[in-house]
Motif scaffolding. Structure first.
Motif, PDB file in Angstrom:
ATOM      1  N   UNK A 187     -12.664  15.383-173.030  1.00  0.00           N
ATOM      2  CA  UNK A 187     -11.549  16.035-173.701  1.00  0.00           C
ATOM      3  C   UNK A 187     -11.712  17.553-173.574  1.00  0.00           C
ATOM      4  N   UNK A 188     -10.615  18.231-173.294  1.00  0.00           N
ATOM      5  CA  UNK A 188     -10.644  19.692-173.266  1.00  0.00           C
ATOM      6  C   UNK A 188     -10.422  20.196-174.685  1.00  0.00           C
ATOM      7  N   UNK A 189     -11.498  20.609-175.330  1.00  0.00           N
ATOM      8  CA  UNK A 189     -11.393  21.098-176.700  1.00  0.00           C
ATOM      9  C   UNK A 189     -10.744  22.477-176.706  1.00  0.00           C
ATOM     10  N   UNK A 190     -10.081  22.848-177.805  1.00  0.00           N
ATOM     11  CA  UNK A 190      -9.510  24.198-177.878  1.00  0.00           C
ATOM     12  C   UNK A 190     -10.592  25.264-177.660  1.00  0.00           C
ATOM     13  N   UNK A 191     -10.230  26.311-176.958  1.00  0.00           N
ATOM     14  CA  UNK A 191     -11.168  27.414-176.738  1.00  0.00           C
ATOM     15  C   UNK A 191     -10.406  28.707-176.554  1.00  0.00           C
ATOM     16  N   UNK A 192     -11.095  29.803-176.829  1.00  0.00           N
ATOM     17  CA  UNK A 192     -10.491  31.115-176.636  1.00  0.00           C
ATOM     18  C   UNK A 192     -10.061  31.263-175.187  1.00  0.00           C
ATOM     19  N   UNK A 193      -8.909  31.863-174.990  1.00  0.00           N
ATOM     20  CA  UNK A 193      -8.418  32.087-173.633  1.00  0.00           C
ATOM     21  C   UNK A 193      -8.738  33.516-173.225  1.00  0.00           C
ATOM     22  N   UNK A 194      -9.485  33.654-172.129  1.00  0.00           N
ATOM     23  CA  UNK A 194      -9.945  34.968-171.673  1.00  0.00           C
ATOM     24  C   UNK A 194      -9.319  35.270-170.322  1.00  0.00           C
ATOM     25  N   UNK A 195      -8.832  36.482-170.169  1.00  0.00           N
ATOM     26  CA  UNK A 195      -8.264  36.884-168.889  1.00  0.00           C
ATOM     27  C   UNK A 195      -8.904  38.200-168.453  1.00  0.00           C
ATOM     28  N   UNK A 196      -8.551  38.617-167.251  1.00  0.00           N
ATOM     29  CA  UNK A 196      -9.090  39.879-166.743  1.00  0.00           C
ATOM     30  C   UNK A 196      -8.641  41.032-167.628  1.00  0.00           C
TER      31      UNK A 196
ATOM     32  N   UNK B  36       8.197  53.068-174.298  1.00  0.00           N
ATOM     33  CA  UNK B  36       9.663  53.126-174.216  1.00  0.00           C
ATOM     34  C   UNK B  36      10.167  54.074-173.134  1.00  0.00           C
ATOM     35  N   UNK B  37       9.402  55.113-172.836  1.00  0.00           N
ATOM     36  CA  UNK B  37       9.841  56.102-171.847  1.00  0.00           C
ATOM     37  C   UNK B  37       9.410  55.754-170.424  1.00  0.00           C
ATOM     38  N   UNK B  38       8.310  55.015-170.257  1.00  0.00           N
ATOM     39  CA  UNK B  38       7.762  54.768-168.923  1.00  0.00           C
ATOM     40  C   UNK B  38       7.658  53.283-168.564  1.00  0.00           C
ATOM     41  N   UNK B  39       7.940  52.392-169.512  1.00  0.00           N
ATOM     42  CA  UNK B  39       7.845  50.970-169.217  1.00  0.00           C
ATOM     43  C   UNK B  39       6.446  50.423-169.412  1.00  0.00           C
ATOM     44  N   UNK B  40       6.168  49.272-168.767  1.00  0.00           N
ATOM     45  CA  UNK B  40       4.868  48.620-168.915  1.00  0.00           C
ATOM     46  C   UNK B  40       3.802  49.398-168.140  1.00  0.00           C
ATOM     47  N   UNK B  41       2.779  49.849-168.849  1.00  0.00           N
ATOM     48  CA  UNK B  41       1.712  50.646-168.224  1.00  0.00           C
ATOM     49  C   UNK B  41       0.639  49.761-167.611  1.00  0.00           C
ATOM     50  N   UNK B  42       0.335  48.639-168.275  1.00  0.00           N
ATOM     51  CA  UNK B  42      -0.629  47.664-167.753  1.00  0.00           C
ATOM     52  C   UNK B  42      -0.478  46.395-168.574  1.00  0.00           C
ATOM     53  N   UNK B  43      -0.684  45.238-167.927  1.00  0.00           N
ATOM     54  CA  UNK B  43      -0.538  43.974-168.648  1.00  0.00           C
ATOM     55  C   UNK B  43      -1.427  42.905-168.032  1.00  0.00           C
ATOM     56  N   UNK B  44      -1.652  41.846-168.798  1.00  0.00           N
ATOM     57  CA  UNK B  44      -2.367  40.664-168.320  1.00  0.00           C
ATOM     58  C   UNK B  44      -1.553  39.441-168.713  1.00  0.00           C
ATOM     59  N   UNK B  45      -1.749  38.335-168.005  1.00  0.00           N
ATOM     60  CA  UNK B  45      -0.998  37.111-168.278  1.00  0.00           C
ATOM     61  C   UNK B  45      -1.932  36.002-168.741  1.00  0.00           C
ATOM     62  N   UNK B  46      -1.347  35.052-169.487  1.00  0.00           N
ATOM     63  CA  UNK B  46      -2.079  33.910-170.020  1.00  0.00           C
ATOM     64  C   UNK B  46      -1.364  32.614-169.651  1.00  0.00           C
ATOM     65  N   UNK B  47      -2.103  31.519-169.748  1.00  0.00           N
ATOM     66  CA  UNK B  47      -1.527  30.189-169.560  1.00  0.00           C
ATOM     67  C   UNK B  47      -0.857  29.782-170.862  1.00  0.00           C
ATOM     68  N   UNK B  48       0.475  29.672-170.907  1.00  0.00           N
ATOM     69  CA  UNK B  48       1.141  29.360-172.173  1.00  0.00           C
ATOM     70  C   UNK B  48       0.916  27.936-172.656  1.00  0.00           C
ATOM     71  N   UNK B  49       0.362  27.072-171.782  1.00  0.00           N
ATOM     72  CA  UNK B  49       0.122  25.678-172.167  1.00  0.00           C
ATOM     73  C   UNK B  49      -1.308  25.437-172.645  1.00  0.00           C
ATOM     74  N   UNK B  50      -2.165  26.443-172.622  1.00  0.00           N
ATOM     75  CA  UNK B  50      -3.572  26.254-172.981  1.00  0.00           C
ATOM     76  C   UNK B  50      -3.734  25.991-174.474  1.00  0.00           C
ATOM     77  N   UNK B  51      -4.720  25.150-174.808  1.00  0.00           N
ATOM     78  CA  UNK B  51      -5.071  24.926-176.209  1.00  0.00           C
ATOM     79  C   UNK B  51      -6.039  26.012-176.653  1.00  0.00           C
ATOM     80  N   UNK B  52      -5.672  26.764-177.657  1.00  0.00           N
ATOM     81  CA  UNK B  52      -6.579  27.745-178.239  1.00  0.00           C
ATOM     82  C   UNK B  52      -6.919  27.309-179.656  1.00  0.00           C
ATOM     83  N   UNK B  53      -7.990  27.826-180.235  1.00  0.00           N
ATOM     84  CA  UNK B  53      -8.361  27.395-181.590  1.00  0.00           C
ATOM     85  C   UNK B  53      -7.346  27.835-182.632  1.00  0.00           C
ATOM     86  N   UNK B  54      -7.083  26.984-183.610  1.00  0.00           N
ATOM     87  CA  UNK B  54      -6.274  27.447-184.757  1.00  0.00           C
ATOM     88  C   UNK B  54      -7.077  28.457-185.559  1.00  0.00           C
TER      89      UNK B  54
END
Length: 264
Positions: free
Chosen positions: A140-149, A240-258
């Motif tokens: 079973x894939x237990x809930x876990x913190x989702x870490x990205x770059x 608001x003046x320059x837009x997105x300066x930097x961003x990261x993406x996540x898996x929206x379907x991942x189980x994370x801990x409550x």
């Protein structure tokens, strides 16, 4: 300062969780009722933490503990104590419809986890009696913190070594650096196009002020209440003046801990 929003449903990576039903983690099963009125529904918060909802036990046995093991397929004395909701290895007293969070112990063999055990029981060691138990499913894939770059930008200088969703309430930025040269920059999160403004995330002090200068700071940020319970796809620093300066993406379907705070 205005909170920037998008006209779409935002989310938090809880897979099937909905606003109508509180997310409690991965459901494991119900404790069997064998003796002393034991009952309760068991969930995995993560692989070292369980949540028992509606736990009851009459407290009349002389040597009962939360107990777990892996050497036998059914409860036996060959296992280890899981500390109670206060972190104590004490004989269990009476409970009636109690919600509680239990964390697996660190033993001489290291950190125990759900991956190590086949069952969890309310077990009397003195008389070797199982009062009620639940079997732990395998693979079973237990809930876990989702870490990205980490965030990365040279103009302005904006970096972090990692961004993580630690639970349903909290983000963490590791080693966050920002030169402060974009004076209207804020934290945001959202779903869909990462170029959108998203929903503003308050800074580490809980204010909506523009971001100041940071140098390798670890920041804990609270997920805005209006987006809890639905999947998050990106986190970033937006202007608001320059837009997105930097961003990261996540898996929206991942189980994370409550969030433990939301459970008890």
């Amino acid at each position: 300062m205005l909170r920037w929003t998008v006209l779409c449903v935002l989310g938090l990576g809880l897979a099937s969780a909905t606003n109508a039903e509180k997310y409690k983690g991965q459901y494991i099963g119900k404790l069997s009722t064998l003796h002393h009125d034991v009952t309760g529904d068991v969930y995995a918060v993560d692989n070292i933490t369980i949540y028992i909802e509606g736990f009851s036990y009459d407290g009349e046995a002389p040597d009962a503990f939360f107990f777990a093991g892996n050497r036998d397929s059914t409860p036996s004395n060959r296992g280890f104590i899981i500390p109670d909701e206060r972190g104590r290895n004490q004989v269990l007293g009476p409970y009636r419809n109690k919600n509680m969070v239990l964390r697996f112990p660190v033993t001489k063999k290291g950190q125990r986890s759900l991956n190590d055990v086949q069952w969890i029981s309310v077990w009397c060691r003195k008389f070797a009696i199982d009062f009620g138990h639940v079997k732990i499913p395998k693979n079973v894939a237990w809930p876990e913190a989702q870490v990205t770059e980490g965030l990365e930008s040279d103009r302005p200088v904006l970096r972090s070594s990692a961004v993580r969703i630690t639970d349903t309430d909290t983000f963490k930025l590791d080693d966050f650096t920002f030169d402060g040269t974009v004076q209207d920059a804020i934290f945001v999160m959202g779903s869909g196009d990462a170029k959108a403004s998203g929903v503003q995330v308050m800074d580490e002090k809980g204010t909506d002020n523009p971001l100041k200068k940071y140098s390798k700071k670890t920041l804990l940020l609270t997920i805005p209440p209006e987006v809890r319970g639905q999947p998050i796809q990106y986190f970033g620093v937006w202007s608001p003046s320059k837009g997105m300066l930097a961003s990261v993406t996540f898996d929206p379907e991942a189980y994370i801990p409550p969030s433990v705070k939301s459970l008890v």
